[in-house]
Design a protein around this motif. Structure first.
Motif, PDB file in Angstrom:
ATOM      1  N   GLY A  68    -108.955 -16.020 -48.894  1.00  0.00           N
ATOM      2  CA  GLY A  68    -108.184 -15.942 -50.125  1.00  0.00           C
ATOM      3  C   GLY A  68    -108.774 -16.721 -51.275  1.00  0.00           C
ATOM      4  O   GLY A  68    -108.191 -16.760 -52.365  1.00  0.00           O
ATOM      5  N   ASP A 109    -105.391 -19.160 -48.810  1.00  0.00           N
ATOM      6  CA  ASP A 109    -104.067 -18.557 -48.684  1.00  0.00           C
ATOM      7  C   ASP A 109    -103.827 -18.224 -47.214  1.00  0.00           C
ATOM      8  O   ASP A 109    -104.672 -17.582 -46.566  1.00  0.00           O
ATOM      9  CB  ASP A 109    -104.030 -17.281 -49.530  1.00  0.00           C
ATOM     10  N   TYR A 142    -104.611 -14.878 -45.410  1.00  0.00           N
ATOM     11  CA  TYR A 142    -105.955 -14.481 -45.002  1.00  0.00           C
ATOM     12  C   TYR A 142    -106.603 -15.480 -44.048  1.00  0.00           C
ATOM     13  O   TYR A 142    -107.825 -15.460 -43.860  1.00  0.00           O
ATOM     14  CB  TYR A 142    -106.830 -14.301 -46.241  1.00  0.00           C
ATOM     15  N   ILE A 178    -108.136  -6.953 -48.610  1.00  0.00           N
ATOM     16  CA  ILE A 178    -109.126  -7.946 -49.036  1.00  0.00           C
ATOM     17  C   ILE A 178    -110.165  -7.303 -49.943  1.00  0.00           C
ATOM     18  O   ILE A 178    -110.531  -7.853 -50.998  1.00  0.00           O
ATOM     19  CB  ILE A 178    -109.788  -8.591 -47.811  1.00  0.00           C
ATOM     20  N   GLU A 181    -108.518  -6.818 -53.231  1.00  0.00           N
ATOM     21  CA  GLU A 181    -108.316  -8.074 -53.953  1.00  0.00           C
ATOM     22  C   GLU A 181    -109.619  -8.528 -54.602  1.00  0.00           C
ATOM     23  O   GLU A 181    -109.646  -8.952 -55.763  1.00  0.00           O
ATOM     24  CB  GLU A 181    -107.795  -9.148 -53.004  1.00  0.00           C
TER      25      GLU A 181
END
Length: 391
Positions: free
Chosen positions: A230, A271, A274, A366, A369
């Motif tokens: 993260g 985070d 993750y 992921i 992101e």
């Protein structure tokens, strides 16, 4: 009709487009259709960056941390525990390393079922990232400059001056699909395997996995900036057990476990979504790590590589019953990753249900992101300062 003129970009040029907000960024799943429909040359012209992702158990992970000194300095820790999980303390005065697979010494599950563990280093790491209170205990042999012999206190991640996620081996490039040919249930790091090949367990994100999209590691090396847990982190180089010259199929995809990466990142910026501690029944603890790596589309070759699909990936099926503990496991067959994803493969004329250890949904999250970070201009690409052997 697309032009056939060669495409050559630089990372600097792509970064300029990222800063201007004009870079075209796709996730690895999206890139498949672009390459199929437009061809690799036009795809290389149209796309600047492809983002990849994986979220999977990665046992070779851990945290290098410093607990800080009181003033004046009083202790040189020799043995360290976090929530009852031993850490390695032989790194100087107050530095220690917590391994993801280290079990708690007083694990209640182990007392009832010897060899099984409910809590370990991976869970401590997740607890720290979640902001939970963790108990620190340390002992020392005492010296003139560090006379204190014991330390015991509750801490949070914020109390640690430094905490670095430092993972010796992550992001395996291909891996085994595990079956069990014996007549008894066995417990492995690939999960429980039923007797007589009643299940086949596998781990990778397939077509969106980082090292399938750059199989020769042409854009990934020392200093490559990545998404990890993260947060932004970096590739430190080849991971342990890295295989530089594996047998490959026609698309350059290794036919067995091959490349690995050593990774780092600031745990304080991560985070828990993750970075998750897990317990594998009968094996122990592991850490699910979320990793995303951007692949710059420097030329048509990189466009071609990032057009890889599940149909292009051949995974070795190996026996973890007779073979794995006793000898180098034989490859029983290669299965297309698309077959594994379908829910079953055929082995010796019978259908075997497949079980993924990797979350494709979280892996794609992921990749998306990371795509968002790049598209918004908060994440630029870096030049590798040293190549990772992959010939």
């Amino acid at each position: 009709m697309s032009s056939t003129h060669a495409v050559n970009k630089t990372i600097q040029e792509i970064n300029e487009k990222i800063k201007k907000g004009t870079a075209v960024v796709l996730n690895a799943e999206e890139m498949i259709d672009v390459v199929r429909k437009k061809g690799k040359v036009q795809a290389a012209k149209d796309v600047d960056v492809v983002t990849t992702g994986t979220f999977s158990p990665m046992c070779s992970s851990g945290v290098l941390f410093n607990i800080g000194q009181t003033m004046p300095p009083t202790i040189k820790t020799s043995h360290v525990w976090l929530n009852g999980v031993p850490c390695y303390g032989g790194l100087a005065a107050v530095d220690s390393y917590l391994g993801a697979t280290e079990p708690a010494e007083d694990d209640p599950l182990n007392k009832v079922y010897p060899g099984q563990f409910k809590y370990g280093g991976s869970h401590v790491i997740e607890d720290l990232v979640r902001g939970k209170v963790v108990h620190l205990r340390a002992t020392a042999y005492g010296t003139d400059c560090y006379p204190r012999r014991e330390l015991s206190r509750d801490i949070t991640l914020a109390d640690l001056p430094e905490a670095l996620l430092l993972n010796p081996r992550n992001c395996y490039q291909n891996y085994n699909c595990a079956v069990n040919l014996t007549s008894r249930l066995i417990y492995t790091y690939m999960g429980p395997l039923k007797p007589n090949a009643k299940n086949a367990n596998y781990a990778t994100a397939g077509q969106i996995s980082p090292l399938f999209n750059d199989p020769y590691l042409k854009t990934i090396g020392l200093g490559t900036k990545i998404f990890i847990g993260g947060a932004q982190g970096y590739v430190l180089g080849a991971g342990t057990q890295h295989v530089a010259n594996p047998e490959r199929n026609e698309r350059g995809i290794p036919l067995s476990g091959a490349g690995t990466l050593m990774l780092k990142g600031d745990l304080k910026k991560m985070d828990e979504r993750y970075l998750r501690g897990v317990s594998v029944v009968g094996y122990g603890t592991s850490l699910c790590v979320g990793v995303g790596i951007p692949i710059p589309i420097l030329n048509e070759e990189m466009a071609w590589f990032t057009g890889v699909s599940d149909e292009d990936i051949d995974m070795p099926v190996k026996d973890y019953g007779y073979d794995y503990p006793n000898r180098l496991p034989r490859i029983l067959k290669h299965a297309k990753f698309s077959e594994l994803v379908s829910g079953e493969i055929e082995l010796d004329g019978k259908k075997v249900p497949t079980v993924p250890l990797t979350s494709y949904t979280r892996s794609l999250e992921i990749a998306n992101e990371l795509k968002k970070w790049i598209s918004e201009g908060s994440f630029t690409l870096t030049e590798a300062q040293e190549e990772i052997p992959s010939n």
